[in-house]
Design a protein around this motif. Structure first.
Motif, mmCIF file in Angstrom:
data_model
loop_
_atom_site.group_PDB
_atom_site.id
_atom_site.type_symbol
_atom_site.label_atom_id
_atom_site.label_comp_id
_atom_site.label_asym_id
_atom_site.label_seq_id
_atom_site.Cartn_x
_atom_site.Cartn_y
_atom_site.Cartn_z
ATOM 1 N N ILE A 113 0.838 -1.203 0.000
ATOM 2 C CA ILE A 113 0.000 0.000 0.000
ATOM 3 C C ILE A 113 0.872 1.252 0.000
ATOM 4 C CG2 ILE A 113 -1.693 1.339 1.350
ATOM 5 C CD1 ILE A 113 -2.955 -1.127 0.256
ATOM 6 N N LEU A 114 0.511 2.225 -0.847
ATOM 7 C CA LEU A 114 1.185 3.514 -0.908
ATOM 8 C C LEU A 114 0.636 4.433 0.178
ATOM 9 C CD1 LEU A 114 3.102 5.439 -2.520
ATOM 10 C CD2 LEU A 114 1.060 6.125 -3.809
ATOM 11 N N VAL A 115 1.533 5.043 0.953
ATOM 12 C CA VAL A 115 1.138 5.970 2.015
ATOM 13 C C VAL A 115 2.109 7.151 2.044
ATOM 14 C CG1 VAL A 115 0.135 4.185 3.520
ATOM 15 C CG2 VAL A 115 2.557 4.792 3.753
ATOM 16 N N MET A 116 1.749 8.170 2.794
ATOM 17 C CA MET A 116 2.700 9.220 3.169
ATOM 18 C C MET A 116 3.146 8.876 4.580
ATOM 19 S SD MET A 116 3.270 11.393 0.756
ATOM 20 C CE MET A 116 4.099 12.714 1.619
ATOM 21 N N ASP A 117 4.419 8.547 4.708
ATOM 22 C CA ASP A 117 5.005 8.239 6.017
ATOM 23 C C ASP A 117 5.685 9.513 6.502
ATOM 24 O OD1 ASP A 117 5.924 6.906 8.243
ATOM 25 O OD2 ASP A 117 7.328 5.624 7.163
ATOM 26 N N HIS A 118 5.716 9.713 7.800
ATOM 27 C CA HIS A 118 6.293 10.934 8.355
ATOM 28 C C HIS A 118 7.350 10.598 9.386
ATOM 29 C CE1 HIS A 118 2.445 12.169 6.684
ATOM 30 N NE2 HIS A 118 2.974 13.367 6.550
ATOM 31 N N GLY A 119 8.569 11.006 9.083
ATOM 32 C CA GLY A 119 9.654 10.887 10.043
ATOM 33 C C GLY A 119 9.788 12.194 10.809
ATOM 34 N N TYR A 120 10.720 12.212 11.739
ATOM 35 C CA TYR A 120 10.943 13.403 12.552
ATOM 36 C C TYR A 120 12.433 13.498 12.819
ATOM 37 C CZ TYR A 120 10.736 16.624 16.528
ATOM 38 O OH TYR A 120 10.927 17.682 17.377
ATOM 39 N N ASP A 121 13.013 14.670 12.546
ATOM 40 C CA ASP A 121 14.440 14.846 12.792
ATOM 41 C C ASP A 121 14.715 16.304 13.112
ATOM 42 O OD1 ASP A 121 17.177 14.056 12.934
ATOM 43 O OD2 ASP A 121 17.504 14.838 10.914
ATOM 44 N N SER A 122 15.349 16.537 14.254
ATOM 45 C CA SER A 122 15.777 17.886 14.658
ATOM 46 C C SER A 122 14.655 18.917 14.547
ATOM 47 C CB SER A 122 16.978 18.333 13.816
ATOM 48 O OG SER A 122 18.003 17.382 13.876
ATOM 49 N N GLY A 123 13.484 18.548 15.045
ATOM 50 C CA GLY A 123 12.365 19.487 15.069
ATOM 51 C C GLY A 123 11.610 19.613 13.764
ATOM 52 N N LYS A 124 11.967 18.835 12.760
ATOM 53 C CA LYS A 124 11.295 18.920 11.466
ATOM 54 C C LYS A 124 10.524 17.630 11.169
ATOM 55 C CE LYS A 124 14.388 22.079 8.991
ATOM 56 N NZ LYS A 124 15.385 22.390 9.989
ATOM 57 N N ILE A 125 9.319 17.808 10.593
ATOM 58 C CA ILE A 125 8.534 16.662 10.114
ATOM 59 C C ILE A 125 9.022 16.364 8.703
ATOM 60 C CG2 ILE A 125 6.228 15.845 9.506
ATOM 61 C CD1 ILE A 125 5.148 17.926 11.540
ATOM 62 N N LEU A 126 9.344 15.107 8.447
ATOM 63 C CA LEU A 126 9.876 14.711 7.147
ATOM 64 C C LEU A 126 8.889 13.787 6.433
ATOM 65 C CD1 LEU A 126 13.481 13.889 8.429
ATOM 66 C CD2 LEU A 126 12.685 16.040 7.422
ATOM 67 N N PRO A 127 7.968 14.354 5.616
ATOM 68 C CA PRO A 127 7.011 13.513 4.892
ATOM 69 C C PRO A 127 7.675 12.873 3.679
ATOM 70 C CG PRO A 127 6.597 15.815 4.395
ATOM 71 C CD PRO A 127 7.752 15.770 5.365
ATOM 72 N N ARG A 128 7.317 11.626 3.405
ATOM 73 C CA ARG A 128 7.823 10.964 2.207
ATOM 74 C C ARG A 128 6.826 9.906 1.775
ATOM 75 N NH1 ARG A 128 10.527 5.894 3.207
ATOM 76 N NH2 ARG A 128 10.346 5.395 5.400
ATOM 77 N N ARG A 129 6.713 9.721 0.451
ATOM 78 C CA ARG A 129 5.894 8.623 -0.052
ATOM 79 C C ARG A 129 6.609 7.329 0.298
ATOM 80 N NH1 ARG A 129 4.665 11.500 -5.311
ATOM 81 N NH2 ARG A 129 2.453 11.920 -5.226
#
Length: 164
Positions: free
Chosen positions: A50-66
């Motif tokens: 399944i394709l999703v938008m996953d969200h990481g977190y690094d140094s106060g920033k949200i990192l969205p990626r397919r």
């Protein structure tokens, strides 16, 4: 294996306010609303990639990626059947915009992966009263009310999966 432990997720977020704030922002809720939001989620195993938008977190920033979640991945879905959390990482998930044109995949492909066969999440148009799930061990269909405590134990015993 992956386990969907909602109280653990809520506890880890509560212990890390900056991550909790970012996590809540992805879902459009407030930090005090995390516990109630999480209580309405249902653990399932995906029956397809399944394709999703996953969200990481690094140094106060949200990192969205397919990202493509592999068949067999444990996720928590919301009341409309949309993946909301990846159980292994606790990362917040949203529906991804549709892919168009050529797709360049990064990372190692798993056996059976084909970009042309990746599914997209098609949520119900409103909150559902119950999910029709499938017991992966027996193949027997079962019904599960969203967010019920029994659903949390289902991954430890018979594994359940979103039908589709």
């Amino acid at each position: 294996g992956e386990v969907c432990d909602v109280p653990l997720l809520v506890g880890l977020l509560a212990a890390n306010p900056p991550v909790a704030e970012a996590w809540a922002l992805v879902h459009g809720i407030t930090v005090p609303g995390i516990e109630e939001f999480a209580a309405g989620l249902t653990p399932v195993i995906l029956l397809g990639d399944i394709l999703v938008m996953d969200h990481g977190y690094d140094s106060g920033k949200i990192l969205p990626r397919r990202a493509v979640l592999q068949r067999g991945t444990a996720v928590l879905v919301d009341g409309r059947g949309r993946p909301a959390v990846r159980c292994l990482s606790g990362s917040p998930l949203l529906a991804a915009p549709s892919l168009s044109g050529e797709v360049a995949a990064r990372g190692a492909a798993w056996p059976g992966f084909a970009a042309g066969r990746v599914g997209e999440v098609v949520p119900a148009d409103r909150e559902v009263a119950e999910f029709l799930l499938l017991d992966v061990a027996t193949g027997v269909p079962l019904r599960r009310v969203p967010g019920v405590v029994g659903a949390l134990a289902a991954l430890a015993g018979p594994v359940v999966a979103v039908e589709g």
